[in-house]
Design a protein around this motif. Structure first.
Motif, mmCIF file in Angstrom:
data_model
loop_
_atom_site.group_PDB
_atom_site.id
_atom_site.type_symbol
_atom_site.label_atom_id
_atom_site.label_comp_id
_atom_site.label_asym_id
_atom_site.label_seq_id
_atom_site.Cartn_x
_atom_site.Cartn_y
_atom_site.Cartn_z
ATOM 1 N N ASN A 102 40.388 7.797 76.305
ATOM 2 C CA ASN A 102 39.566 7.286 77.403
ATOM 3 C C ASN A 102 38.496 6.305 76.924
ATOM 4 N N ARG A 103 38.846 5.482 75.975
ATOM 5 C CA ARG A 103 37.973 4.404 75.535
ATOM 6 C C ARG A 103 38.831 3.151 75.309
ATOM 7 N N SER A 104 38.134 2.019 75.183
ATOM 8 C CA SER A 104 38.760 0.753 74.777
ATOM 9 C C SER A 104 39.811 0.248 75.757
ATOM 10 N N HIS A 105 39.614 0.510 77.050
ATOM 11 C CA HIS A 105 40.498 -0.080 78.047
ATOM 12 C C HIS A 105 40.169 -1.567 78.220
ATOM 13 N N SER A 206 28.617 1.794 80.379
ATOM 14 C CA SER A 206 28.191 2.686 79.302
ATOM 15 C C SER A 206 28.468 2.109 77.926
ATOM 16 N N GLY A 207 29.306 1.065 77.878
ATOM 17 C CA GLY A 207 29.655 0.468 76.602
ATOM 18 C C GLY A 207 30.894 1.035 75.952
ATOM 19 N N GLY A 208 31.550 1.995 76.583
ATOM 20 C CA GLY A 208 32.706 2.625 75.969
ATOM 21 C C GLY A 208 34.043 2.166 76.493
ATOM 22 N N ALA A 289 21.394 6.770 80.627
ATOM 23 C CA ALA A 289 20.498 6.416 79.523
ATOM 24 C C ALA A 289 19.346 7.403 79.376
ATOM 25 N N GLY A 290 19.211 8.335 80.303
ATOM 26 C CA GLY A 290 18.192 9.386 80.189
ATOM 27 C C GLY A 290 18.766 10.711 79.757
ATOM 28 N N CYS A 291 20.061 10.732 79.405
ATOM 29 C CA CYS A 291 20.717 11.977 78.996
ATOM 30 C C CYS A 291 20.409 12.272 77.530
ATOM 31 N N ASP A 292 19.863 13.425 77.277
ATOM 32 C CA ASP A 292 19.492 13.851 75.932
ATOM 33 C C ASP A 292 20.647 14.626 75.312
ATOM 34 N N SER A 293 21.259 14.073 74.271
ATOM 35 C CA SER A 293 22.308 14.773 73.534
ATOM 36 C C SER A 293 21.666 15.459 72.335
ATOM 37 N N ILE A 294 21.651 16.766 72.355
ATOM 38 C CA ILE A 294 20.946 17.540 71.327
ATOM 39 C C ILE A 294 21.913 17.881 70.201
ATOM 40 N N ASP A 295 21.518 17.559 68.976
ATOM 41 C CA ASP A 295 22.355 17.776 67.802
ATOM 42 C C ASP A 295 21.760 18.863 66.916
ATOM 43 N N LEU A 369 26.392 4.218 75.450
ATOM 44 C CA LEU A 369 25.831 5.469 75.953
ATOM 45 C C LEU A 369 26.813 6.626 75.878
ATOM 46 N N LEU A 370 28.091 6.359 75.637
ATOM 47 C CA LEU A 370 29.087 7.411 75.532
ATOM 48 C C LEU A 370 29.377 7.722 74.083
ATOM 49 N N GLY A 371 29.560 9.005 73.778
ATOM 50 C CA GLY A 371 29.986 9.398 72.454
ATOM 51 C C GLY A 371 31.506 9.323 72.341
#
Length: 372
Positions: A102-105, A206-208, A289-295, A369-371
């Protein structure tokens, strides 16, 4: 209902896979809805949702209630469905190329923007048809060098002329949530209320190059390019719907989710049947862009201190990482305030493992913005 089959070319001797699509109603200039399940092939809940939706659509078609066209792809990833390695199903990445399914379409805007102006007029409906034809022509010209290229081409050709594109996924463990492009927020909020979505995230790209963004981005970018010279509709509302978590495969969930989808199909007019008034929202729309991805800042056993749906304040811990060696406990803390809506389904973290996601109200990220 028309049932179509699309064989994929042989990637290697002795193998061949296929996609299928189900077409309800009839082709119409007025309204086309496209739904596909499990582009990440190990995300099973949406396949069961479409299983139950099919019986509702079968009955609606028997009664002559379908006004436009509804296209269902009950599984969107024949390649990923076959990727089982030592009893583990690995359906997110193509094992042959390493690419995320689901990337690079392809970017529809980049495919047609340079040459479309000569085909545009002051007629907004004619412009919609011209843009869709240009996309279709461009997709026909793209080389298909692999089985993955062929699979992507089939899905894009089936969906590029839809008014709504619903790409149905799930997360690891999560509340039901939805992603959309910001210009389509009004349509997405309408859909989300019917579906019972609890978190709605939006971004203007999102850039993905995810599947839904390929469908949606071309329309508002052409609006920006041509301004008032040529009227361009927002004709391709694309959304990604996350049907909770990977283990949330149950008839109870799926039957209700199918009923909710059916109610929305009635509400937008593709099915000529009355529906209850629009449900109250369970969500506040928040920027992706306000989503916090916690590592995880260290390695060890993950013990969650917060449950999905909890409100978390900035600085508050959602989990602790416990070392089985020295018994130390390291807190994994939110950097923004918001709803805790998704988390890993693993309970042991390597350093850097994504632990969870918080939907914050204020944008602070830039770039992709997407992992993965």
């Amino acid at each position: 209902m028309q049932f179509n089959t699309y064989p994929l070319g042989q990637q290697t001797i002795g193998t061949q896979r296929e996609l299928v699509s189900l077409h309800y109603g009839k082709k119409s200039r007025d309204l086309k809805i496209y739904l596909q399940a499990s582009l990440h092939a190990d995300e099973i809940p949406p396949m069961l949702v479409l299983h139950h939706l099919r019986s509702l659509l079968d009955q609606a078609e028997k009664e002559g209630l379908i006004e436009g066209e509804i296209v269902l792809v009950p599984y969107a990833n024949a390649i990923g469905l076959s990727q089982h390695v030592m009893h583990d199903h690995l359906g997110r990445f193509d094992l042959n190329t390493g690419l995320n399914f689901n990337r690079s379409h392809p970017d529809f805007y980049e495919l047609i923007a340079e040459n479309i102006e000569s085909q545009l007029t002051r007629d907004i409906e004619a412009n919609k048809r011209a843009i869709r034809k240009a996309i279709a022509d461009a997709l026909e010209q793209r080389p298909q060098l692999s089985e993955l290229d062929e699979q992507r081409a089939i899905l894009l050709k089936l969906s590029h002329d839809a008014d709504y594109v619903l790409d149905m996924h799930c997360d690891f463990e999560a509340l039901m949530h939805l992603y959309t492009d910001t210009p389509y927020l009004e349509q997405a909020e309408h859909l989300s209320r019917y579906l019972g979505v609890e978190t709605l995230l939006h971004a203007e790209g999102s850039g993905g190059s995810a599947f839904d963004e390929a469908q949606a981005g071309v329309w508002y970018r052409l609006q920006e390019l041509f301004g008032t010279r040529y009227p361009i509709p927002l004709a391709g509302c694309g959304v990604t719907i996350e049907y909770r978590g990977e283990a949330d495969v149950s008839h109870t969930y799926a039957k209700q989710d199918a009923q909710n989808l059916f109610a929305w199909l009635c509400a937008v007019g593709v099915i000529d049947q009355s529906t209850p008034s629009e449900p109250k929202a369970k969500f506040e729309s928040t920027p992706l862009a306000g989503c916090d991805s916690i590592d995880a800042q260290t390695t060890g056993i993950i013990v969650f201190l917060k449950e999905l749906g909890d409100w978390v304040e900035a600085g508050e811990a959602i989990a602790e990482i416990i070392s089985p060696v020295d018994q130390s406990a390291t807190l994994a803390c939110a950097t923004v305030s918001g709803k805790f809506f998704a988390r890993t389904n693993q309970r042991f973290a390597a350093k850097g493992t994504h632990i969870g996601k918080i939907a914050g109200a204020k944008a602070f990220k830039e770039g992709v913005l997407l992992g993965a």
